[in-house]
Design a protein around this motif. Structure first.
Motif, PDB file in Angstrom:
ATOM      1  N   ALA A 129       6.965  -4.822   6.589  1.00 53.17           N
ATOM      2  CA  ALA A 129       7.963  -3.072   6.757  1.00 53.17           C
ATOM      3  C   ALA A 129       7.194  -1.847   6.314  1.00 53.17           C
ATOM      4  CB  ALA A 129       9.090  -2.910   5.330  1.00 53.17           C
ATOM      5  N   LEU A 130       7.981  -0.582   6.561  1.00 54.24           N
ATOM      6  CA  LEU A 130       6.624   0.766   6.212  1.00 54.24           C
ATOM      7  C   LEU A 130       8.093   1.454   6.057  1.00 54.24           C
ATOM      8  CD1 LEU A 130       4.783   2.280   7.458  1.00 54.24           C
ATOM      9  CD2 LEU A 130       5.415   2.428   9.513  1.00 54.24           C
ATOM     10  N   THR A 131       7.818   2.200   5.061  1.00 54.16           N
ATOM     11  CA  THR A 131       8.574   3.192   4.535  1.00 54.16           C
ATOM     12  C   THR A 131       8.017   4.578   4.310  1.00 54.16           C
ATOM     13  OG1 THR A 131       9.631   0.776   3.719  1.00 54.16           O
ATOM     14  CG2 THR A 131      10.900   3.109   3.000  1.00 54.16           C
ATOM     15  N   LEU A 132       9.307   5.234   4.460  1.00 59.94           N
ATOM     16  CA  LEU A 132       8.423   7.006   5.175  1.00 59.94           C
ATOM     17  C   LEU A 132      10.025   7.380   3.133  1.00 59.94           C
ATOM     18  CD1 LEU A 132       7.362   9.525   4.837  1.00 59.94           C
ATOM     19  CD2 LEU A 132       9.183   9.966   7.171  1.00 59.94           C
ATOM     20  N   GLU A 133       9.716   8.028   2.433  1.00 54.43           N
ATOM     21  CA  GLU A 133      10.380   8.514   1.655  1.00 54.43           C
ATOM     22  C   GLU A 133       9.542  10.080   1.020  1.00 54.43           C
ATOM     23  OE1 GLU A 133      12.806   7.860  -2.436  1.00 54.43           O
ATOM     24  OE2 GLU A 133      11.531   6.112  -2.099  1.00 54.43           O
ATOM     25  N   THR A 134      10.977  11.005   0.953  1.00 51.84           N
ATOM     26  CA  THR A 134      10.239  11.972   0.484  1.00 51.84           C
ATOM     27  C   THR A 134      11.439  13.115  -0.185  1.00 51.84           C
ATOM     28  OG1 THR A 134       9.486  14.487   1.828  1.00 51.84           O
ATOM     29  CG2 THR A 134      11.885  13.242   2.791  1.00 51.84           C
ATOM     30  N   GLU A 135      11.121  14.152  -0.558  1.00 54.89           N
ATOM     31  CA  GLU A 135      11.664  14.832  -1.716  1.00 54.89           C
ATOM     32  C   GLU A 135      12.051  16.163  -1.176  1.00 54.89           C
ATOM     33  OE1 GLU A 135      10.747  14.954  -5.762  1.00 54.89           O
ATOM     34  OE2 GLU A 135      10.957  12.366  -5.941  1.00 54.89           O
ATOM     35  N   ALA A 136      11.333  16.471   0.254  1.00 54.62           N
ATOM     36  CA  ALA A 136      11.074  18.217   0.419  1.00 54.62           C
ATOM     37  C   ALA A 136      11.503  17.107   2.442  1.00 54.62           C
ATOM     38  CB  ALA A 136       9.485  18.427   0.587  1.00 54.62           C
ATOM     39  N   TYR A 137      13.069  16.864   1.955  1.00 57.88           N
ATOM     40  CA  TYR A 137      13.368  17.194   3.601  1.00 57.88           C
ATOM     41  C   TYR A 137      13.501  18.527   4.942  1.00 57.88           C
ATOM     42  CZ  TYR A 137      16.505  14.778   6.716  1.00 57.88           C
ATOM     43  OH  TYR A 137      17.313  15.305   8.403  1.00 57.88           O
ATOM     44  N   THR A 138      13.127  18.174   5.604  1.00 57.10           N
ATOM     45  CA  THR A 138      13.239  19.546   6.292  1.00 57.10           C
ATOM     46  C   THR A 138      13.844  19.748   7.941  1.00 57.10           C
ATOM     47  OG1 THR A 138      10.962  18.999   7.609  1.00 57.10           O
ATOM     48  CG2 THR A 138      10.816  20.383   5.202  1.00 57.10           C
ATOM     49  N   GLY A 139      14.212  18.705   8.028  1.00 61.79           N
ATOM     50  CA  GLY A 139      15.504  18.057   8.955  1.00 61.79           C
ATOM     51  C   GLY A 139      15.281  17.323   9.316  1.00 61.79           C
ATOM     52  N   ARG A 140      16.082  16.781  10.752  1.00 65.33           N
ATOM     53  CA  ARG A 140      16.051  15.603  11.256  1.00 65.33           C
ATOM     54  C   ARG A 140      14.610  15.067  11.814  1.00 65.33           C
ATOM     55  NH1 ARG A 140      21.097  15.744  11.973  1.00 65.33           N
ATOM     56  NH2 ARG A 140      21.755  16.653  14.972  1.00 65.33           N
TER      57      ARG A 140
ATOM     58  N   TRP B 222       0.446  -1.224   0.148  1.00 60.96           N
ATOM     59  CA  TRP B 222      -0.387  -0.102   0.013  1.00 60.96           C
ATOM     60  C   TRP B 222       0.603   0.876   0.043  1.00 60.96           C
ATOM     61  CZ3 TRP B 222      -1.030  -4.891   2.026  1.00 60.96           C
ATOM     62  CH2 TRP B 222      -1.800  -5.152   2.363  1.00 60.96           C
ATOM     63  N   ARG B 223       0.819   1.519  -1.016  1.00 61.52           N
ATOM     64  CA  ARG B 223       1.272   3.238  -1.153  1.00 61.52           C
ATOM     65  C   ARG B 223       1.070   4.645  -0.812  1.00 61.52           C
ATOM     66  NH1 ARG B 223       4.340   1.364  -4.755  1.00 61.52           N
ATOM     67  NH2 ARG B 223       6.494   0.458  -4.346  1.00 61.52           N
ATOM     68  N   LEU B 224       1.364   5.252   0.060  1.00 60.79           N
ATOM     69  CA  LEU B 224       0.093   6.348   0.310  1.00 60.79           C
ATOM     70  C   LEU B 224       0.919   7.380  -0.334  1.00 60.79           C
ATOM     71  CD1 LEU B 224      -1.139   5.576   3.214  1.00 60.79           C
ATOM     72  CD2 LEU B 224      -2.249   4.810   1.286  1.00 60.79           C
ATOM     73  N   ARG B 225       0.696   8.653  -1.336  1.00 61.25           N
ATOM     74  CA  ARG B 225       1.474  10.279  -1.024  1.00 61.25           C
ATOM     75  C   ARG B 225       1.086  11.175  -0.974  1.00 61.25           C
ATOM     76  NH1 ARG B 225       5.249   9.149  -5.543  1.00 61.25           N
ATOM     77  NH2 ARG B 225       4.682   6.858  -6.418  1.00 61.25           N
TER      78      ARG B 225
ATOM     79  N   GLN C 128       5.662  15.100  -2.788  1.00 61.40           N
ATOM     80  CA  GLN C 128       6.961  15.035  -2.759  1.00 61.40           C
ATOM     81  C   GLN C 128       7.172  13.923  -1.293  1.00 61.40           C
ATOM     82  OE1 GLN C 128       9.416  17.176  -3.915  1.00 61.40           O
ATOM     83  NE2 GLN C 128       7.212  17.052  -5.336  1.00 61.40           N
ATOM     84  N   SER C 129       6.402  13.248  -0.804  1.00 63.69           N
ATOM     85  CA  SER C 129       6.283  12.152   0.299  1.00 63.69           C
ATOM     86  C   SER C 129       5.523  11.325  -0.309  1.00 63.69           C
ATOM     87  CB  SER C 129       6.616  12.536   1.822  1.00 63.69           C
ATOM     88  OG  SER C 129       7.336  13.862   1.630  1.00 63.69           O
ATOM     89  N   VAL C 130       6.135   9.415   0.488  1.00 68.79           N
ATOM     90  CA  VAL C 130       5.637   8.822   0.493  1.00 68.79           C
ATOM     91  C   VAL C 130       5.465   7.800   1.330  1.00 68.79           C
ATOM     92  CG1 VAL C 130       5.322   6.500  -1.673  1.00 68.79           C
ATOM     93  CG2 VAL C 130       5.995   8.803  -2.723  1.00 68.79           C
ATOM     94  N   VAL C 131       4.918   7.269   1.559  1.00 65.71           N
ATOM     95  CA  VAL C 131       5.071   6.294   2.845  1.00 65.71           C
ATOM     96  C   VAL C 131       3.765   4.772   2.265  1.00 65.71           C
ATOM     97  CG1 VAL C 131       3.257   5.397   5.122  1.00 65.71           C
ATOM     98  CG2 VAL C 131       3.905   7.445   4.483  1.00 65.71           C
ATOM     99  N   ALA C 132       4.982   4.027   2.741  1.00 67.70           N
ATOM    100  CA  ALA C 132       4.984   2.274   1.871  1.00 67.70           C
ATOM    101  C   ALA C 132       4.317   1.161   3.105  1.00 67.70           C
ATOM    102  CB  ALA C 132       5.361   2.011   0.979  1.00 67.70           C
ATOM    103  N   LEU C 133       3.650   0.731   3.039  1.00 67.66           N
ATOM    104  CA  LEU C 133       3.405  -0.506   3.818  1.00 67.66           C
ATOM    105  C   LEU C 133       3.335  -1.583   3.058  1.00 67.66           C
ATOM    106  CD1 LEU C 133       2.393  -1.134   6.935  1.00 67.66           C
ATOM    107  CD2 LEU C 133       0.229  -0.622   6.103  1.00 67.66           C
ATOM    108  N   THR C 134       3.914  -2.529   3.752  1.00 69.64           N
ATOM    109  CA  THR C 134       3.853  -4.223   3.626  1.00 69.64           C
ATOM    110  C   THR C 134       3.828  -5.316   5.054  1.00 69.64           C
ATOM    111  OG1 THR C 134       6.267  -4.606   3.690  1.00 69.64           O
ATOM    112  CG2 THR C 134       5.502  -3.566   1.001  1.00 69.64           C
ATOM    113  N   ASN C 135       4.003  -6.178   4.095  1.00 70.81           N
ATOM    114  CA  ASN C 135       3.534  -7.132   5.377  1.00 70.81           C
ATOM    115  C   ASN C 135       5.119  -7.372   5.660  1.00 70.81           C
ATOM    116  OD1 ASN C 135       2.773  -8.658   7.929  1.00 70.81           O
ATOM    117  ND2 ASN C 135       2.074  -9.908   6.620  1.00 70.81           N
TER     118      ASN C 135
END
Length: 276
Positions: free
Chosen positions: A103-114, A86-89, A94-101
Motif C-alpha cells: 500500500a501507498l498512502t497519503l494523509e493530510t490535515e491541510a487539504y487544499t482541494g481535490r 516507511w512513514r514520511l512527513r 501536516q501531511s504523511v506518506v506511508a509505504l508498505t509492501n
C-alpha cells in the motif's frame, strides 16, 4: 436545494467545489493498494530510492513495523500480517506518506482541494512506479473525515446537516434522557468497481469509531466518506500509469463530494465560510 426539493442522490455527480475556509475536515486519506512486490520484499533498496525522491517535500522519516487492520462493512475488524512501513512527513508535519509492501498512502490535515490532493497522490504513484515498476493496483480510495465540534456548531446541527444523516440526533428526548452516542453505516455500490462507505453520527467525549482517528475531548459529530474502487480480478486491475491513477482518484473524490453536498445544507456551507 434542501428537503423535498433535492434531486435523487447521485442523479448527477457534482464537480464544482464550494471552497470552505473553515472546513471541518479532520483528515483526508488517499490510498493505492497493490500485490506484494518482489522488489520490496528482497531488500530496502527500492524503498530507500522512494524515500530519497521525496526527501525535499517530505524531509522527516519514521521507519518501523506496522500491523494492518482490515475493515469490512458489517464484519469484525481483521488483523493482517505485520510488515515494514516507511512513514514520511512534510516539513509542517501536516501531511504523511506511508509505504508498505502492499500500500501507498497519503494523509493530510491541510487539504487544499481535490485537484491538488489527487495530483499529489498521482505524483507519489509515479515515483513508486519508477522505483518498483508496480504494474497495477487492486484498490484505490479517497476518504474524507469531517468532524463537527463545539457548542456553537452542535446546537445548530439540525440546520447544518440533512435529516437523512442525523439519525436520532435532534430527536426530542424526554426529561433526564440524553443521546450520548449514535453511529450509522451505509455502503453504496455503483456500476463497475466503485463503492462508497458512509459513516456518520454523534460521538461522546474521547470516543471514536476508528482506531486510526484520534478522539477529541468533547462531543462531536462525524461524517466519514470512504470512496473507493476495488479490482479483485487481476485482469481488470487499475493500471499503474499516471493517467489511469489520476482518472480513478478524481472519480473517487467526486463521488465523495457529491454525497457530501447532498448531506449538508446551504447553511452548512455558509457556517464554515463558504459562498454557495
Amino acid at each position: 436545494m434542501d428537503g423535498t426539493e433535492r434531486e435523487a442522490l447521485f442523479e448527477h455527480v457534482l464537480v464544482d467545489d464550494v471552497p470552505l475556509p473553515d472546513a471541518p475536515l479532520a483528515r483526508v486519506i488517499g490510498q493505492l493498494r497493490f500485490g506484494t512486490l518482489s522488489v520490496l520484499a528482497s531488500g530496502d533498496d527500492a524503498a530507500q530510492a522512494f524515500v530519497k525522491e521525496l526527501s525535499e517535500s517530505y524531509p522527516f522519516i519514521e521507519q518501523g513495523l506496522e500491523q494492518t487492520l482490515l475493515f469490512t462493512p458489517g464484519q469484525p475488524i481483521q488483523q493482517a500480517e505485520v510488515g515494514k512501513v516507511w512513514r514520511l512527513r512534510s516539513a509542517d508535519r501536516q501531511s504523511v506518506v506511508a509505504l508498505t509492501n502492499g500500500a501507498l498512502t497519503l494523509e493530510t490535515e491541510a487539504y487544499t482541494g481535490r485537484t491538488n490532493f489527487c495530483g499529489e497522490l498521482v505524483r507519489l504513484a509515479g515515483i513508486l512506479q519508477s522505483v518498483t515498476r508496480v504494474p497495477s493496483y487492486n484498490r484505490i480510495a479517497v476518504r474524507y473525515t469531517n468532524r463537527l465540534a463545539g457548542a456553537a456548531t452542535l446546537t445548530q446541527l439540525t440546520k447544518l446537516v440533512q435529516p437523512e444523516f442525523l439519525g436520532l440526533v435532534g430527536a426530542p428526548m424526554g426529561s433526564g434522557t440524553q443521546l450520548s452516542y449514535a453511529l450509522s453505516q451505509s455502503l453504496l455500490s455503483f456500476e463497475g468497481a466503485a463503492k462508497l462507505l458512509v459513516q456518520f453520527g454523534l460521538l461522546p467525549e474521547d470516543g471514536t469509531f476508528d482506531p486510526t482517528l484520534p478522539p477529541i475531548g468533547e462531543q462531536n459529530y462525524v461524517l466519514d466518506l470512504d470512496s473507493y474502487e476495488e479490482f479483485p480480478d487481476p485482469r481488470q486491475a487499475l493500471r499503474g500509469e499516471a493517467d489511469a491513477v489520476s482518472k480513478a482518484a478524481i472519480a473517487c473524490a467526486e463521488r465523495a463530494h457529491t454525497l457530501f453536498r447532498w448531506a449538508v445544507t446551504e447553511e452548512f456551507l455558509t457556517h464554515f465560510g463558504g459562498k454557495p
